[in-house]
Every structure is written in C-alpha cells, then in structure tokens.
Design an enzyme around this catalytic site. Sequence first.
Site, PDB file in Angstrom:
ATOM      1  N   TYR A   1       0.864  -1.172   0.000  1.00  0.00           N
ATOM      2  CA  TYR A   1       0.000   0.000   0.000  1.00  0.00           C
ATOM      3  C   TYR A   1       0.904   1.226   0.000  1.00  0.00           C
ATOM      4  CZ  TYR A   1      -3.933  -2.998   1.415  1.00  0.00           C
ATOM      5  OH  TYR A   1      -4.903  -3.961   1.466  1.00  0.00           O
TER       6      TYR A   1
ATOM      7  N   PRO B   1     -12.354  -0.016  -0.681  1.00  0.00           N
ATOM      8  CA  PRO B   1     -11.586  -1.255  -0.730  1.00  0.00           C
ATOM      9  C   PRO B   1     -10.237  -1.186  -0.036  1.00  0.00           C
ATOM     10  CG  PRO B   1     -11.538  -0.140  -2.850  1.00  0.00           C
ATOM     11  CD  PRO B   1     -12.513   0.611  -1.997  1.00  0.00           C
TER      12      PRO B   1
ATOM     13  N   LYS C   1     -12.180  -5.191   3.126  1.00  0.00           N
ATOM     14  CA  LYS C   1     -13.222  -5.667   4.028  1.00  0.00           C
ATOM     15  C   LYS C   1     -14.536  -6.035   3.342  1.00  0.00           C
ATOM     16  CE  LYS C   1     -10.847  -5.603   7.631  1.00  0.00           C
ATOM     17  NZ  LYS C   1     -10.057  -6.779   7.349  1.00  0.00           N
TER      18      LYS C   1
ATOM     19  N   TYR D   1      -6.782  -5.792  10.184  1.00  0.00           N
ATOM     20  CA  TYR D   1      -6.586  -6.239   8.800  1.00  0.00           C
ATOM     21  C   TYR D   1      -6.925  -7.715   8.642  1.00  0.00           C
ATOM     22  CZ  TYR D   1      -4.575  -6.223   4.117  1.00  0.00           C
ATOM     23  OH  TYR D   1      -4.398  -6.311   2.758  1.00  0.00           O
TER      24      TYR D   1
END
Length: 392
Positions: free
Chosen positions: A203, A295, A299, A387
């Site tokens: 990320y 997104p 989840k 997470y």
Amino acid sequence: MTELETQVVVIGAGPAGLLLSRFLHDAGIRAVVLERRPMGYVLSRIRAGVLEPGSVDLLHQAGVGARLDREGQRHEGFAISYGEDLLRIDMQSLVGKSVTVYGQTEVTKDLYAAHQQNGCPLHDDVPDVAIEGLDTDRPVVTCTIDGEPTRIHCDLVAGCDGFHGVSRQSIPQAERHEYERVYPFGWLGILSETPPVDHELIYASHERGFALCSMRSNVLSRYYIQCKADDKPEQWSDEAFWDALKAHLPEHVAKTLVTGPSIEKSVAPLRSFVCEPMRYQRLFLAGDAAHIVPPTGAKGLNLAFSDVHYLSTALIEHYRDGSTRALDQYAERALARVWKAERFSWWMTSLLHRFEGDESFNERIRQAEFDYLVSSPRYQASLAENYVGLPF
C-alpha cells in the site's frame, strides 16, 4: 402464472447469496436463489482478493476450500510506503494470523460449482424481482423466470443483491436510516499477466496519491492508482498507467516493476455506506445490500461473509428449534462488526490517499500518523488485528 413454495428466497447469486444458500441447503432448509444478471456476468466480475482467516474457515465449512488451499497465497504480512519509506506489517508475528490472497471471482466460481451439484434452485437473468407482503406470515417474491410470470411464496427473504438491488429499496424509506460518505476520488485498476512487484501487498501513499500493488497469482498482477472519481478507463493508456504507478512507489520498488499489456482495466468509485436496520420484518439484508466500504481495508467480501455467518446460524436455529432469538439479534450483531470495519476502512483511506485541496496541516497529520505507526509495535498490532479481521 407459476406459483412456487419455499422456505427462504435468496435474492442475489454473488458470493454472499451462494454461500448462504449452500449453508441452508446443507441444513435441509429449502431455498430458491434469484439473480438479476446472467451467471456468466456474475462469474466474470473482477473484485477483491484478500480473505480473512474467518472467511477461509467459512468456505471450508461450506465444503469449497479445496482449490483455495491449492491456489490461494498465504500472506503473513504486507507493506505500507510513505514517500520513500517502507514499513512491513508482520501480521503473523504481531497477532498470530495471516490472510489469503484468492480472487473473489475464483470464490464465486467455487461456490457456483458446488451449487450446481446440490440441486438448490437458482434462476439467473431475472431482472424484475419484487418483494410483497413483508408484514405478513408468507411474503411473496414476484419475478419472471424463463419468460413465465412467477410468484414465490416463502417464510423469509434474504437480500444479498448488492448496493443497487431491490432488497434494500423494499424497506420503506421512512424505516431506513442510511449513512454515507462518498470519496472525491476513485481507483483505476488493471490486471496484467506479469509477476507481482513483491510477494506481499504494498500500500503506497505518495504526494501524487495512493497506489496498491496486489496479485491474483505468481504470474497475474493487480495494480491500482488513485484517480479522479469521474475518470474513464479509456482515458488511460497502459503506458500512462505504468508511468503513474512507478511515480507513486518508492524508487527501489519501482525499479523492480515488470510491466505489460493490461487484460482488464476499470475505475472503481469509493464510498462508505451503511443501511440500518439490516432487518425489516421478514427481510434480512446481507453484504453490499446493507453496507459498502472503500476497498482500502479489504473488508467488502469479508464483511459479506460475516453477515452470512450470523444469518445462516440464525436461520438454521430458527428452522431447527423454532426459535427467533438469533434472528431477532441478527441486525445488532452484524452491525456491530460492520461499523468497526467501516471505521478501519475509513482510517486506512484517510491515511493513504490525497484529498483535493488538502491543507498542509492534514498532510503533516498523515506524516505523524505514519511515523507513529513505524515507532509503535502496539499500533502496528492494532492495524494487523483489524486487517486480519475481528472475530465473528
């Protein structure tokens, strides 16, 4: 006019509807599944690919975990970059759990293949579904099946038909409370037959905006960059996408990126959305029919599966024991987990994206947030705990 009788009508044959009908069939509960789209379309949709351990467990309970075990990729961590700095979140070390990368398209294929074997009726390409009599003991779902007007009499209706489906709209507007935040950007995503830039997800937050490096397999990569909410995929050439992605990544990561022709390209809008209640009389909402998350936190599919866990358990108890206790608690239990996932997805979105017209104060706050994350194992553990998914 064809008249049918069943116990539960499941509206929607995406992953939530297919998994729910699977559990109901295994428990001896009669169900009919209605899908407004042709199944070929449903089975080809490109969606999320990160499964929480709770979702993996549910798929195994449903008897559809064999291909997942063979082809899914177990990830014990992921990385977050901020400019040129890169932090790995070691989920296995921090919370003792991991996630599995396995595309939603593949999950849907596995569930549909199992559905074809169990004999539970599924009718696709049924665009005119309507729900009547939710305030009666026997609601009726009307539709046209294979050109024949049809009325399906049932005990209960499960609305698993997504954000644009008929189920939520069947709740009177005065009885619905909808909470929404629409983000002023989208994700431009491509699928390419190239090796992933890393063996785990990255990320990335950069002054140009957000990016995500993901994968579907060792030879199939899924990449995203932040774009304008009204951008169209055709506005972006492959070359322009790859150039932008490289600019979003730390230099040492960008140098290892393998590029190639895209085989799918799309723009996804981002929103946070919750509808309360998730139950109205004899209608129960599950998945995107009740809630949407950006997104960023991976989840969406996992929340749909936790809804199915709560709802299937309640329905099985109801038909086995005649009890309404779990059905009466369904919305409260599901929403408690939904709102925690909404908070986490909002937090990750706020941390990693750039908002148009953002003030320097907000940027410094994001930098401080990242610095704190780097320096605090406890904060990293909190991120990892969310997470991998909170308990059902």
